[in-house]
Design an enzyme around this catalytic site. Sequence first.
Site, PDB file in Angstrom:
ATOM      1  N   HIS A  66     -14.905 -34.291  41.803  1.00 48.44           N
ATOM      2  CA  HIS A  66     -16.129 -34.886  42.344  1.00 48.44           C
ATOM      3  C   HIS A  66     -16.860 -33.919  43.255  1.00 48.44           C
ATOM      4  CE1 HIS A  66     -14.682 -38.705  40.802  1.00 48.44           C
ATOM      5  NE2 HIS A  66     -15.951 -39.048  40.860  1.00 48.44           N
ATOM      6  N   ARG A 114     -25.112 -41.393  34.570  1.00 51.61           N
ATOM      7  CA  ARG A 114     -23.741 -41.629  34.092  1.00 51.61           C
ATOM      8  C   ARG A 114     -23.111 -42.716  34.968  1.00 51.61           C
ATOM      9  NH1 ARG A 114     -23.942 -35.618  33.101  1.00 51.61           N
ATOM     10  NH2 ARG A 114     -23.060 -35.221  31.043  1.00 51.61           N
ATOM     11  N   ARG A 163     -26.814 -45.148  31.312  1.00 51.70           N
ATOM     12  CA  ARG A 163     -25.835 -45.272  30.234  1.00 51.70           C
ATOM     13  C   ARG A 163     -24.758 -46.249  30.655  1.00 51.70           C
ATOM     14  NH1 ARG A 163     -22.763 -39.902  28.442  1.00 51.70           N
ATOM     15  NH2 ARG A 163     -21.660 -40.247  30.392  1.00 51.70           N
ATOM     16  N   GLU A 176     -23.428 -38.712  19.700  1.00 52.55           N
ATOM     17  CA  GLU A 176     -22.418 -37.721  20.106  1.00 52.55           C
ATOM     18  C   GLU A 176     -21.191 -37.759  19.202  1.00 52.55           C
ATOM     19  OE1 GLU A 176     -21.372 -38.541  24.195  1.00 52.55           O
ATOM     20  OE2 GLU A 176     -21.350 -40.692  23.873  1.00 52.55           O
ATOM     21  N   ASN A 199     -22.467 -32.308  24.375  1.00 52.43           N
ATOM     22  CA  ASN A 199     -21.124 -31.945  24.865  1.00 52.43           C
ATOM     23  C   ASN A 199     -20.054 -32.520  23.939  1.00 52.43           C
ATOM     24  OD1 ASN A 199     -22.584 -31.009  27.041  1.00 52.43           O
ATOM     25  ND2 ASN A 199     -22.127 -32.764  28.337  1.00 52.43           N
ATOM     26  N   ASP A 200     -20.161 -33.817  23.694  1.00 53.62           N
ATOM     27  CA  ASP A 200     -19.165 -34.431  22.813  1.00 53.62           C
ATOM     28  C   ASP A 200     -19.410 -34.080  21.350  1.00 53.62           C
ATOM     29  OD1 ASP A 200     -17.173 -35.803  24.332  1.00 53.62           O
ATOM     30  OD2 ASP A 200     -18.800 -37.045  25.096  1.00 53.62           O
ATOM     31  N   ARG A 253     -13.466 -30.077  24.956  1.00 56.47           N
ATOM     32  CA  ARG A 253     -14.465 -29.607  25.923  1.00 56.47           C
ATOM     33  C   ARG A 253     -13.844 -29.228  27.257  1.00 56.47           C
ATOM     34  NH1 ARG A 253     -18.095 -34.972  27.049  1.00 56.47           N
ATOM     35  NH2 ARG A 253     -18.676 -33.966  28.969  1.00 56.47           N
ATOM     36  N   CYS A 263     -29.301 -34.818  26.064  1.00 57.18           N
ATOM     37  CA  CYS A 263     -28.888 -34.839  27.469  1.00 57.18           C
ATOM     38  C   CYS A 263     -27.579 -34.094  27.721  1.00 57.18           C
ATOM     39  CB  CYS A 263     -28.780 -36.278  27.968  1.00 57.18           C
ATOM     40  SG  CYS A 263     -27.549 -37.246  27.084  1.00 57.18           S
TER      41      CYS A 263
HETATM   42  C1  PEP Z   1     -22.516 -35.475  26.125  1.00 51.91           C
HETATM   43  O1  PEP Z   1     -21.469 -35.804  25.539  1.00 51.91           O
HETATM   44  O2  PEP Z   1     -23.217 -34.504  25.804  1.00 51.91           O
HETATM   45  C2  PEP Z   1     -22.977 -36.259  27.280  1.00 51.91           C
HETATM   46  C3  PEP Z   1     -24.157 -36.054  27.824  1.00 51.91           C
HETATM   47  O3  PEP Z   1     -22.104 -37.167  27.800  1.00 51.91           O
HETATM   48  P1  PEP Z   1     -20.867 -36.776  28.743  1.00 51.91           P
HETATM   49  O4  PEP Z   1     -20.979 -35.310  29.058  1.00 51.91           O
HETATM   50  O5  PEP Z   1     -20.993 -37.634  29.945  1.00 51.91           O
HETATM   51  O6  PEP Z   1     -19.724 -37.116  27.869  1.00 51.91           O
HETATM   52 MG    MG Z   2     -20.496 -37.680  25.939  1.00 50.90          MG
END
Ligand code: PEP
Ligand code: MG
Length: 526
Positions: A180, A284, A320, A418, A440-441, A451, A488
């Site tokens: 955090h 988030r 979200r 994602e 990201n996912d 990741r 995002c």
């Molecule tokens: C993603 O997966 O790109 C995303 C924005 O969500 P998080 O990073 O919170 O999994």
């Molecule tokens: Mg994600």
Amino acid sequence: MGTSHLGTGASDGLFIGPVRRLGQAAADRQGTGHADTERAALQDAIASAIAGLTTLLARVEGEAQDILGFQVAMLEDDALSAPALSAIDSGTPAHDAWASALDSEIAGYEASDDEYFRARAADLRDIRDRVLRHLSGSGATSGTSGAVLVSEDIAPTTFLETDWSGGGAIALMRGSTTSHVAMLARARGIPMVVSLGELPQHVATLAVNGGSGTVLADPDDAQRAGFDAALASDAQARGLEEKFRLAPAMRRSGARIDILINVAGVEELDHIDPASCDGIGLMRSEFLFRDGAPLPDEETQYRAYRRFVEWAAGKPVTIRTLDIGGDKPVRGLTPDGEANPFLGLRGVRLTLAREDVFRTQLRALARAAVHGNLKVMVPMVTVPLELTRSAALFDACVAELRQQGIASQRPPLGIMVEVPAVAVLPELFDAAAFFSIGSNDLTQYVTASSRDDVRVASLNDPSHPAVTALISRVARFGQEAGIPVSLCGDMASEPKHLATLLDAGLTSLSVAPARIARLKAALAEL
Ligand code: PEP
Ligand code: MG
């Protein structure tokens, strides 16, 4: 010549300044030798720590409030002090009893295979030291402006108590990029390096490079001149970018792009000018849910969501729904012992399985929606039924609120793209009000590379042609079907990916707040 140390960059930026070492609080206290007095001393110290945290709680909001609330809840839990009290009864002085009880609790967190739990050990260290300070009569810490905080790890409360107005940086011998405190540092633009290993004991000055993950201890004149030159060119680049901050995000051709921001906590808003962005593209909400703390009730969530929409003053705010699970477990909600949590009960899979939790959140969101331009999106959608079921539950919550005479509104419901199944066939999800690509996912699932595992970081590349082909596919379908598409994931915050994303047909990106000016400047060059 000063020594250079390599760690891992957790928050970008350069800073040089005097070292402020945060060690374990010195419990330079003698025991009284009387179990009753020692017991009372520990109980008083715990009570004082709770009182101090409660005062601090009144000054913060959102995520910071949750972090402190979690610490108060831990301190109020008799189970935490029980082993220390029984050691006191066997003749151990209060400070030793408390330190060793907490150390064994901390060791349990640190031994976890899970990065998330290791990161939570910082909260426990903070609790340990806070009570020790009260026991030794030194009270609470206060932050220092303009220094480099050096420690094994630091607690979120230490970050929040520190005055960063004169700049500063953080250099941790351990620590993690997903803690955090790392998130707070990134949002605030405070350079931070973690995992440095042992640093020399007597360092007076530290030069921190959060981008490269390096620190330079007591630089000599030549090294200092080199760092100053880097600082000057960085400041010049930041200064040049700065003039773009409040301007509309625009390509050289004049084509307008929407730049929105990703946020996690309400307190981040204090440092962002709403005029610098086109709204919030990703809030988030799972960061309102602290592991180990009681789940936030409808009222608490409503107040937090309302703050976001009011801050944006009419600009869109996309919140979200809970994306817990995977690397974000919450005890009591996420299943224990999943073999592969990223492929398990995560995001909408979990909220649909826990309708009570989902309903509370949807009710809070519907109530916040009357205060501004709110949109809601569902994470980890894989099949259309998950969207249909979420939408039906949302409608039911709004109907129930209306019946109860509580002001509410049903916001548009979109989905995160994602999971590859959605990116390959977005046409199956044409009931969504909008798409937000979670690169990201999407990258981790398309490239089958975790990741959060540095060993496969080179494979976890969002510019892999298979990933960018899917991004183009979703953008194209959105244009054909009239469904707005944004992205995002972290790649949107990297200027090097800008051309790829715009070529893919995207005109809306949601980015880290600290990157707004840099991205607008890069955009103007395209
Ligand atoms: C993603 O997966 O790109 C995303 C924005 O969500 P998080 O990073 O919170 O999994
Ligand atoms: Mg994600």
